[in-house]
Design a protein around this motif. Sequence first.
Motif, PDB file in Angstrom:
ATOM      1  N   LEU A  29      -8.531   4.372  45.273  1.00 48.32           N
ATOM      2  CA  LEU A  29      -8.299   4.806  43.898  1.00 48.32           C
ATOM      3  C   LEU A  29      -9.561   5.414  43.291  1.00 48.32           C
ATOM      4  O   LEU A  29      -9.485   6.352  42.488  1.00 48.32           O
ATOM      5  CB  LEU A  29      -7.836   3.633  43.043  1.00 48.32           C
ATOM      6  CG  LEU A  29      -6.387   3.163  43.237  1.00 48.32           C
ATOM      7  CD1 LEU A  29      -6.158   1.837  42.516  1.00 48.32           C
ATOM      8  CD2 LEU A  29      -5.391   4.201  42.757  1.00 48.32           C
ATOM      9  N   SER A  30     -10.718   4.907  43.688  1.00 47.83           N
ATOM     10  CA  SER A  30     -11.964   5.412  43.118  1.00 47.83           C
ATOM     11  C   SER A  30     -12.214   6.874  43.486  1.00 47.83           C
ATOM     12  O   SER A  30     -12.860   7.607  42.733  1.00 47.83           O
ATOM     13  CB  SER A  30     -13.147   4.548  43.573  1.00 47.83           C
ATOM     14  OG  SER A  30     -13.408   4.713  44.955  1.00 47.83           O
ATOM     15  N   PHE A  31     -11.705   7.331  44.631  1.00 53.69           N
ATOM     16  CA  PHE A  31     -11.867   8.729  45.024  1.00 53.69           C
ATOM     17  C   PHE A  31     -11.112   9.672  44.091  1.00 53.69           C
ATOM     18  O   PHE A  31     -11.392  10.870  44.048  1.00 53.69           O
ATOM     19  CB  PHE A  31     -11.380   8.954  46.451  1.00 53.69           C
ATOM     20  CG  PHE A  31     -12.246   8.299  47.504  1.00 53.69           C
ATOM     21  CD1 PHE A  31     -13.585   8.628  47.623  1.00 53.69           C
ATOM     22  CD2 PHE A  31     -11.726   7.359  48.367  1.00 53.69           C
ATOM     23  CE1 PHE A  31     -14.383   8.028  48.574  1.00 53.69           C
ATOM     24  CE2 PHE A  31     -12.507   6.757  49.332  1.00 53.69           C
ATOM     25  CZ  PHE A  31     -13.841   7.085  49.437  1.00 53.69           C
ATOM     26  N   TYR A  32     -10.139   9.133  43.369  1.00 51.09           N
ATOM     27  CA  TYR A  32      -9.304   9.950  42.482  1.00 51.09           C
ATOM     28  C   TYR A  32      -9.556   9.645  41.004  1.00 51.09           C
ATOM     29  O   TYR A  32      -8.770  10.047  40.150  1.00 51.09           O
ATOM     30  CB  TYR A  32      -7.828   9.698  42.798  1.00 51.09           C
ATOM     31  CG  TYR A  32      -7.425  10.101  44.190  1.00 51.09           C
ATOM     32  CD1 TYR A  32      -6.899  11.365  44.443  1.00 51.09           C
ATOM     33  CD2 TYR A  32      -7.565   9.227  45.261  1.00 51.09           C
ATOM     34  CE1 TYR A  32      -6.527  11.746  45.724  1.00 51.09           C
ATOM     35  CE2 TYR A  32      -7.199   9.591  46.546  1.00 51.09           C
ATOM     36  CZ  TYR A  32      -6.682  10.849  46.771  1.00 51.09           C
ATOM     37  OH  TYR A  32      -6.310  11.218  48.050  1.00 51.09           O
ATOM     38  N   ASN A  33     -10.646   8.932  40.705  1.00 46.47           N
ATOM     39  CA  ASN A  33     -10.940   8.527  39.329  1.00 46.47           C
ATOM     40  C   ASN A  33      -9.752   7.811  38.701  1.00 46.47           C
ATOM     41  O   ASN A  33      -9.431   8.021  37.524  1.00 46.47           O
ATOM     42  CB  ASN A  33     -11.319   9.738  38.471  1.00 46.47           C
ATOM     43  CG  ASN A  33     -12.540  10.451  38.976  1.00 46.47           C
ATOM     44  OD1 ASN A  33     -13.299   9.908  39.768  1.00 46.47           O
ATOM     45  ND2 ASN A  33     -12.743  11.689  38.554  1.00 46.47           N
ATOM     46  N   SER A  34      -9.082   6.975  39.468  1.00 47.76           N
ATOM     47  CA  SER A  34      -7.844   6.356  38.999  1.00 47.76           C
ATOM     48  C   SER A  34      -7.922   4.839  38.894  1.00 47.76           C
ATOM     49  O   SER A  34      -6.904   4.162  38.927  1.00 47.76           O
ATOM     50  CB  SER A  34      -6.686   6.748  39.939  1.00 47.76           C
ATOM     51  OG  SER A  34      -6.437   8.135  39.861  1.00 47.76           O
ATOM     52  N   LEU A  35      -9.140   4.321  38.802  1.00 53.41           N
ATOM     53  CA  LEU A  35      -9.270   2.877  38.602  1.00 53.41           C
ATOM     54  C   LEU A  35      -8.813   2.520  37.188  1.00 53.41           C
ATOM     55  O   LEU A  35      -8.889   3.341  36.260  1.00 53.41           O
ATOM     56  CB  LEU A  35     -10.722   2.451  38.782  1.00 53.41           C
ATOM     57  CG  LEU A  35     -11.300   2.610  40.194  1.00 53.41           C
ATOM     58  CD1 LEU A  35     -12.798   2.297  40.177  1.00 53.41           C
ATOM     59  CD2 LEU A  35     -10.588   1.700  41.165  1.00 53.41           C
ATOM     60  N   GLU A  36      -8.335   1.305  37.035  1.00 54.10           N
ATOM     61  CA  GLU A  36      -7.951   0.831  35.705  1.00 54.10           C
ATOM     62  C   GLU A  36      -9.227   0.451  34.956  1.00 54.10           C
ATOM     63  O   GLU A  36      -9.898  -0.513  35.303  1.00 54.10           O
ATOM     64  CB  GLU A  36      -7.002  -0.362  35.809  1.00 54.10           C
ATOM     65  CG  GLU A  36      -5.670   0.021  36.455  1.00 54.10           C
ATOM     66  CD  GLU A  36      -4.661  -1.120  36.391  1.00 54.10           C
ATOM     67  OE1 GLU A  36      -4.647  -1.827  35.379  1.00 54.10           O
ATOM     68  OE2 GLU A  36      -3.918  -1.282  37.362  1.00 54.10           O
ATOM     69  N   ILE A  37      -9.569   1.234  33.947  1.00 53.10           N
ATOM     70  CA  ILE A  37     -10.786   1.009  33.185  1.00 53.10           C
ATOM     71  C   ILE A  37     -10.436   0.297  31.883  1.00 53.10           C
ATOM     72  O   ILE A  37      -9.557   0.728  31.147  1.00 53.10           O
ATOM     73  CB  ILE A  37     -11.509   2.345  32.886  1.00 53.10           C
ATOM     74  CG1 ILE A  37     -11.933   3.006  34.207  1.00 53.10           C
ATOM     75  CG2 ILE A  37     -12.719   2.134  31.985  1.00 53.10           C
ATOM     76  CD1 ILE A  37     -12.579   4.363  34.022  1.00 53.10           C
ATOM     77  N   ASN A  38     -11.124  -0.803  31.621  1.00 53.12           N
ATOM     78  CA  ASN A  38     -10.894  -1.577  30.414  1.00 53.12           C
ATOM     79  C   ASN A  38     -11.549  -0.873  29.231  1.00 53.12           C
ATOM     80  O   ASN A  38     -12.765  -0.828  29.132  1.00 53.12           O
ATOM     81  CB  ASN A  38     -11.451  -2.988  30.583  1.00 53.12           C
ATOM     82  CG  ASN A  38     -11.146  -3.863  29.384  1.00 53.12           C
ATOM     83  OD1 ASN A  38     -10.227  -3.572  28.626  1.00 53.12           O
ATOM     84  ND2 ASN A  38     -11.933  -4.916  29.207  1.00 53.12           N
ATOM     85  N   GLN A  39     -10.735  -0.314  28.356  1.00 54.31           N
ATOM     86  CA  GLN A  39     -11.260   0.387  27.184  1.00 54.31           C
ATOM     87  C   GLN A  39     -11.378  -0.588  26.020  1.00 54.31           C
ATOM     88  O   GLN A  39     -10.395  -1.201  25.606  1.00 54.31           O
ATOM     89  CB  GLN A  39     -10.340   1.549  26.791  1.00 54.31           C
ATOM     90  CG  GLN A  39     -10.355   2.694  27.797  1.00 54.31           C
ATOM     91  CD  GLN A  39      -9.442   3.799  27.362  1.00 54.31           C
ATOM     92  OE1 GLN A  39      -8.244   3.741  27.533  1.00 54.31           O
ATOM     93  NE2 GLN A  39     -10.021   4.828  26.771  1.00 54.31           N
ATOM     94  N   LYS A  40     -12.569  -0.722  25.487  1.00 50.24           N
ATOM     95  CA  LYS A  40     -12.810  -1.623  24.366  1.00 50.24           C
ATOM     96  C   LYS A  40     -13.219  -0.823  23.137  1.00 50.24           C
ATOM     97  O   LYS A  40     -13.849   0.191  23.246  1.00 50.24           O
ATOM     98  CB  LYS A  40     -13.907  -2.637  24.735  1.00 50.24           C
ATOM     99  CG  LYS A  40     -13.505  -3.563  25.868  1.00 50.24           C
ATOM    100  CD  LYS A  40     -14.614  -4.567  26.138  1.00 50.24           C
ATOM    101  CE  LYS A  40     -14.209  -5.522  27.249  1.00 50.24           C
ATOM    102  NZ  LYS A  40     -15.267  -6.522  27.531  1.00 50.24           N
TER     103      LYS A  40
END
Length: 250
Positions: free
Chosen positions: A239-250
């Motif tokens: 997923l990291s190769f596609y910038n598709s990790l779930e990022i916790n937005q605060k």
Amino acid sequence: TEMVLQHFGEGNIHIGSVSSNPSKAQKIFYTYPDNTPVTLNVIFPKPEKRELRLYISSRAGFKPIGGEVWFLFIGKSGNLHIGSMPFHLWNDLDQYDLEDPEYLQEVEFAIPVVEKIVTPPIPKIVKGIKASREIFVRDPRMAAFSLHYYGYQCEVNDSHSTFIAEKSQKPYVEAHHLIPFKFQSEFTFPLDCVENILCLCPNCHRGIHLGKVEHKRELIKTLFDKRPAINGFDLIQVLSFYNSLEINQK
């Protein structure tokens, strides 16, 4: 943490409060994309713990806008860079690297050839020259064999029908490297191999590159299950190769 320690050296990181040794706490970073040097404080605040603390602020020269993704990377010059960008731009960063039209045409021409063989070509890391620079070269026969092996059906969903291609006289599908081929320089094994080449309909192929992050993530998860434990990778790495990790937005 690994990047900061690699760049500055663990022995050069101050242990304790910033005020107890301001000069050792100060470290030089370069902002992205303007490459401006800024001084930020980096410390191990507690001697008995491995928590690394980086202080960012507008006064120091770097503070992301709320809701943006901020990041670090070591540049080709060896400098440690820091930057930020809006979430939607981060997800779309460097995702336009579709398998180029010339290569896809070569794959179509190779299909009648590979249909006559039982085993795929031997995977190799091959270099070539393009526009006076060295590049890694894909073997269209490898992709053609993969399309043939998977029956010219989209691996996301075999009900995704397309059309009959003139060159191959087969249902038109496209080859896609699950671990993108543009990262070949990071690996010692060839990414251009049947195990890493997916058979996709044009819509899914574009979706995995250009879709919203949630859609890309769904496609990648589906396809990863069809290539279990490829060279020891896990889903998060792919997923990291596609910038598709779930990022916790605060």
